[in-house]
Design an enzyme around this catalytic site. Structure first.
Site, short mmCIF file in Angstrom:
data_model
loop_
_atom_site.label_atom_id
_atom_site.label_comp_id
_atom_site.label_asym_id
_atom_site.label_seq_id
_atom_site.Cartn_x
_atom_site.Cartn_y
_atom_site.Cartn_z
CE1 TYR A 72 -4.22 1.75 0.58
CE2 TYR A 72 -2.70 3.34 1.54
CZ TYR A 72 -3.94 3.04 1.02
OH TYR A 72 -4.91 4.01 0.95
CE LYS A 258 -3.88 9.80 -24.90
NZ LYS A 258 -4.04 10.97 -24.11
C1 LIG Z 1 -5.19 11.73 -23.55
C2 LIG Z 1 -4.87 13.10 -23.18
C3 LIG Z 1 -5.27 13.62 -21.95
C4 LIG Z 1 -6.14 12.86 -20.97
O1 LIG Z 1 -5.57 11.67 -20.59
P1 LIG Z 1 -6.43 10.36 -20.22
O2 LIG Z 1 -5.37 9.37 -19.86
O3 LIG Z 1 -7.20 9.98 -21.43
O4 LIG Z 1 -7.31 10.69 -19.08
C5 LIG Z 1 -4.90 14.92 -21.66
N1 LIG Z 1 -4.20 15.66 -22.53
C6 LIG Z 1 -3.80 15.18 -23.72
C7 LIG Z 1 -3.02 16.03 -24.65
C8 LIG Z 1 -4.13 13.90 -24.09
O5 LIG Z 1 -3.77 13.44 -25.29
#
Ligand SMILES: *Cc1c(COP(=O)(O)O)cnc(C)c1O
Length: 458
Positions: A72, A258
């Site tokens: 945790y 990403k």
């Molecule tokens: C995807 C994204 C977000 C949000 O992220 P999540 O993981 O989908 O919540 C914020 N800013 C940008 C530029 C993104 O591409």
């Protein structure tokens, strides 16, 4: 001859995907209320809805899952992630969150108050959502070239310094808690921000005593473009470029789905101990204890490994060049796209594709539906539906650009898939004059309506 770039990996595991008939797709999209988010993934052949959390993890990342420490508090996985963030991005403090918007929620809970103004370069939809939800407003200071898909500019994600200065000067009565620079700029087409621009924005922010926050989801792709396009960076490694980029930020939010090539996760990076401590309180309320903040230990391990792999040149080259490959195939077929091609996606200019369709018919959404019907390819609308209604007037906002985004998951599809997508879209292009009507809204949510909107054919 110059050797072509090739993927710096080979495939160890595969997942079956299925083709369908046009008749099946007609039925499925109707059941989905013409909203592609409502389709089942098995009803899609090539899924370019998003590059978020849809990439393929490496064998090393899968191994890291087995080493996850699920304690945790104070898990070794937390320290692995902390070290990766310090070594690769240069931030001393960080908070894990379950994804990027959670990072925004935590950080903005400290920084954003009612009536605030937050300038930036075409804020991402969740970012704008989190600002407007707090009754503050986002002001877009992107350079004008970004909004013309026919103009070539190497760094269409750049902030216009004159626009920014005007906002900072004109709104001295309103509070401006931060400037948000999105790298690469998702909303304007996965377009990069130059190092010079990052440096200039930071200098201006410091002059006005304002924080700079990078919305960093695709920071590595941004670094790749700097290496390829900005004088003086050709001989620098991606990791060196990344370090310099973040030296012009006071804090960062990250969607690790990403460029960290994991299926779930996010974090906030801080330079300042005080801001980190204030944000920690909200992490505990919204996400979890500060050494896991909404993530499993195993996921923090995979993320740390992904940050390292995602900032290696051979990987980034194959990634970004695959996007360009799809773009160049579409160009051969005459399909109008945003150029230069972005880092994670090809953006088809729906207004130029369907010039006779009135904007009230939701041009990009109509095109997304047609591409799905043609080949079972799922893209996403970046246009009037995504833009939501104006929070004050409640009128539909019709942005200058109506785009169909084809986002490529990382390390997932081959160039044969890209050929398939290009031909499907070319077929739609060849019968574009038969597309004379679009869709209208039946039901919508008050904010971020695109996820759940219900539509019908006009
Ligand atoms: C995807 C994204 C977000 C949000 O992220 P999540 O993981 O989908 O919540 C914020 N800013 C940008 C530029 C993104 O591409």
């Amino acid at each position: 001859m110059q050797l072509p770039y090739a993927e710096p990996f080979k495939i160890k595991m595969v997942e079956t995907i299925k083709r369908s008939t046009r008749q099946e797709r007609e039925e499925w999209i109707k059941q989905a209320k013409y909203n592609l988010f409502n389709l089942k993934s098995e009803q899609v052949f090539v899924d370019l809805l998003t590059d978020s959390g849809t990439g393929a993890m490496s064998d090393k990342q899968w191994s890291e899952l087995m080493l996850g420490d699920e304690s945790y508090a104070g898990a070794s996985s937390y320290y692995k992630m902390k070290n990766a963030i310090k070594n690769i991005l240069g931030f001393d403090y960080f908070l894990p969150t379950h994804q990027g918007r959670a990072a925004e929620n935590v950080l903005f809970s400290v920084l954003v108050k009612e009536n605030d103004i937050v300038p930036g370069n075409s804020h991402f939809d969740t970012t704008k959502g989190h600002i407007e939800f707090r009754k503050a407003s986002a002001v877009d200071c992107t350079i004008d070239e970004a909004f013309n898909t026919t103009i070539h500019h190497d760094f269409k994600g750049n902030i216009d310094l004159n626009k920014l200065e005007k906002v900072l000067t004109d709104h001295q009565a309103a509070r401006i808690p931060m400037i948000i620079v999105t790298i690469t700029c998702n909303s304007s087409g996965g377009q990069p921000v130059s190092m010079q621009n990052l440096k200039d924005v930071y200098a201006m922010a410091k002059k006005f005593g304002i924080l700079v926050v990078f919305d960093s989801a695709r920071f590595a792709e941004n670094a790749y473009f700097i290496k390829k396009r900005e004088p003086g960076y050709q001989d620098k490694s991606i990791k060196e470029i990344v370090k310099e980029m973040f030296s012009y930020a006071d804090a960062m939010t990250m969607s690790s789905k990403k460029d960290a090539i994991v299926n779930m996760g996010g974090f906030i990076g801080f330079r300042d101990d005080d801001l980190f401590k204030k944000a920690s309180v909200f992490t505990i309320i919204y996400e979890g204890f500060i050494t896991y903040g909404g993530m499993s230990g195993r996921d923090m391990n995979a993320l740390a490994q992904g940050l390292d792999e995602g900032t290696e040149f051979p990987y980034l080259e194959s990634r970004v060049e695959q996007v360009a490959y799809l773009g160049s195939r579409l160009r051969e077929f005459g399909v109008p796209t945003q150029e230069p091609f972005g880092g994670h996606a090809i953006f088809v200019d729906a207004k130029r594709f369907l010039p006779n369709l009135p904007k009230e018919h939701f041009v990009a959404q109509t095109l997304a539906i047609e591409l799905y019907l043609e080949g079972g390819v799922r893209g996403v609308e970046i246009g009037a539906i995504l833009a939501d209604r104006d929070p004050k007037t409640r009128q539909n906002r019709f942005p200058e650009l109506e785009l169909l985004r084809l986002a490529l998951p990382r390390r997932t599809y081959t160039n044969n898939h890209m050929d398939y997508v290009a031909v499907a879209l070319a077929n739609v292009y060849n019968r574009r004059n038969e597309i004379t009507s679009g869709v209208r809204i039946l039901k919508e949510a008050p904010i971020m309506r695109h996820f759940t909107v219900e539509l019908e054919r006009i």
